[in-house]
Design an enzyme around this catalytic site. Structure first.
Site, PDB file in Angstrom:
ATOM      1  N   HIS A 120       0.807  -1.220   0.000  1.00 33.22           N
ATOM      2  CA  HIS A 120       0.000   0.000   0.000  1.00 33.22           C
ATOM      3  C   HIS A 120       0.841   1.273   0.000  1.00 33.22           C
ATOM      4  CE1 HIS A 120       0.378  -0.347   4.501  1.00 33.22           C
ATOM      5  NE2 HIS A 120       0.437   0.964   4.407  1.00 33.22           N
ATOM      6  N   ASP A 150       0.190  -7.532   1.530  1.00 34.52           N
ATOM      7  CA  ASP A 150       0.682  -6.166   1.695  1.00 34.52           C
ATOM      8  C   ASP A 150       2.201  -6.108   1.645  1.00 34.52           C
ATOM      9  OD1 ASP A 150       0.303  -3.475   1.822  1.00 34.52           O
ATOM     10  OD2 ASP A 150      -0.013  -3.376   3.977  1.00 34.52           O
ATOM     11  N   SER A 227       5.088   2.879   7.685  1.00 35.40           N
ATOM     12  CA  SER A 227       4.693   1.718   6.904  1.00 35.40           C
ATOM     13  C   SER A 227       5.810   1.276   5.956  1.00 35.40           C
ATOM     14  CB  SER A 227       3.456   2.046   6.071  1.00 35.40           C
ATOM     15  OG  SER A 227       2.481   1.069   6.228  1.00 35.40           O
TER      16      SER A 227
END
Length: 382
Positions: A120, A150, A227
């Site tokens: 993402h 992911d 992230s």
């Protein structure tokens, strides 16, 4: 601006994925020679003892000094259309000239320019820039991004780069140290520390039902921009990829285990994508307490066995599970002879298989024992 169009909040859980914007191996065919192939002699090594401590005796400092140079900042951008149908003729901005930007983290795991991050962080990006800790900046090429786990792999044109050491996430235990490195809210090279709060958190527990990952839970502080960055153990090895936080809580963050990420990265490097087997059910964990509560309800449609297992709540039409005769209300108790005590156990059993493999399941249906064999299909790419 960090995580502008890449941050997503999912449902009532308040879960935030911190970047732009399920899982088994492909058939193990002999892979052709690949110039991007990673030298995994170090990655495959068993967990190492802690790094030699610096003079102040701080193992966190030792881990950060050893691995920090391999942690990168990822700036991703994409062009998006706007609502002006006249392309700017009457004073509005021309169509498709607005650029949305976001940033995240990543880490180099091969000295020839391969790095991991979250899918993402880079999904949908027209341009990906990678900035090293020493200030060097490179254009990145996304080799593949797997939304089911992911995980994404990015390649930059560089040699002799610093790399992280990959650990073994299967050996993690709650209470172990956890060190997060990343670039939260634009603050590059930020270090936070905590512990492993739990392992094997299912996608449904975390609040991301479209993923197939047994997440690591940690209380090491992570924020938007973290992230894709690494979660380290006390030995300075990467044990996970920081992925999401609970926005409605404090100290509740989640990471993709590095063993899962490494397996997906290998597939991406070899084939450009990851392939995942499909069973085709939605399920919940069943416990004796849950069954007793259901059975006390006079309006309950079925009586549940007061055992542990995976309770099937929906069977997808035209799926392998439907073809095998699995029904709503069935309780899966074993898979290939291994005990199934929760929904996550069944998910893990599927993940160990390849597309096309057969999976033998024992189940209870209205107190009657049955056995079925399912031939696993492939999860569609979309």
């Amino acid at each position: 601006m960090t995580d502008s169009f890449f941050t997503r909040t999912l449902g009532l859980s308040g879960l935030v994925l911190l970047g732009l914007g399920g899982c088994s191996q492909v058939a193990q065919l002999p892979a052709p020679p690949n110039p991007l192939s990673v030298n995994r002699s170090e990655a495959a090594a068993p967990s190492r003892p802690p790094l030699p401590l610096p003079e102040n005796g701080n193992f966190i400092v030792a881990a950060v000094e050893r691995e920090g140079a391999a942690v990168v900042r990822i700036n991703a951008s994409r062009r998006v259309g706007n609502a002006d149908p006249f392309g700017g003729l009457f004073g509005g901005p021309p169509a498709n000239d607005r650029v949305e930007r976001g940033s995240g983290s990543g880490f180099i795991f091969d000295s020839n320019g391969l790095l991991m991050t979250n899918a993402h962080v880079v999904e949908g990006a027209d341009r990906v820039q990678v900035r090293l800790k020493d200030g060097r900046t490179y254009e990145g090429k996304v080799l593949g991004a797997d939304s089911v786990t992911d995980v994404a792999v990015v390649k930059i044109d560089a040699k002799d780069l610093p790399t992280v050491r990959l650990g073994n996430s299967d050996q993690l235990r709650p209470g172990e140290w956890a060190i997060a490195i990343g670039n939260p809210l634009g603050l590059d090279s930020t270090v936070t520390v905590g512990i492993i709060s739990a392992t094997g958190r299912s996608s449904s527990e975390v609040g991301i039902p479209d993923k197939r990952v047994g997440f690591i839970q940690t209380d090491a502080a992570i924020n938007p921009g973290n992230s894709g960055g690494p979660l380290l153990n006390a030995a300075g090895e990467v044990i996970g990829i920081n992925t999401a936080i609970r926005a409605d809580g404090q100290g509740i963050g989640f990471a993709v285990p590095i063993n899962t990420a490494r397996r997906i990265a290998d597939q991406i490097i070899q084939t450009g994508k990851a392939s995942h087997p499909l069973l085709g059910v939605q399920m919940l964990p069943l416990t004796p307490e849950i069954a007793q509560e259901n059975n006390r309800n006079p309006n309950a449609r079925i009586k549940l066995p007061e055992i542990e297992g995976a309770l099937i709540v929906q069977v997808l039409p035209n799926s392998p599970a439907a073809a095998a005769g699995i029904r709503r209300g069935d309780v899966i108790t074993t898979a290939d002879g291994q005990s199934i005590r929760s929904a996550s156990d069944l998910q893990a059993a599927v993940e160990k298989k390849k597309v096309g493999d057969r999976l033998s399941l024992d189940l209870l249906r209205q107190q009657q024992k049955r056995q079925v064999t399912v031939q696993l299909a492939e999860i569609p790419q979309q």
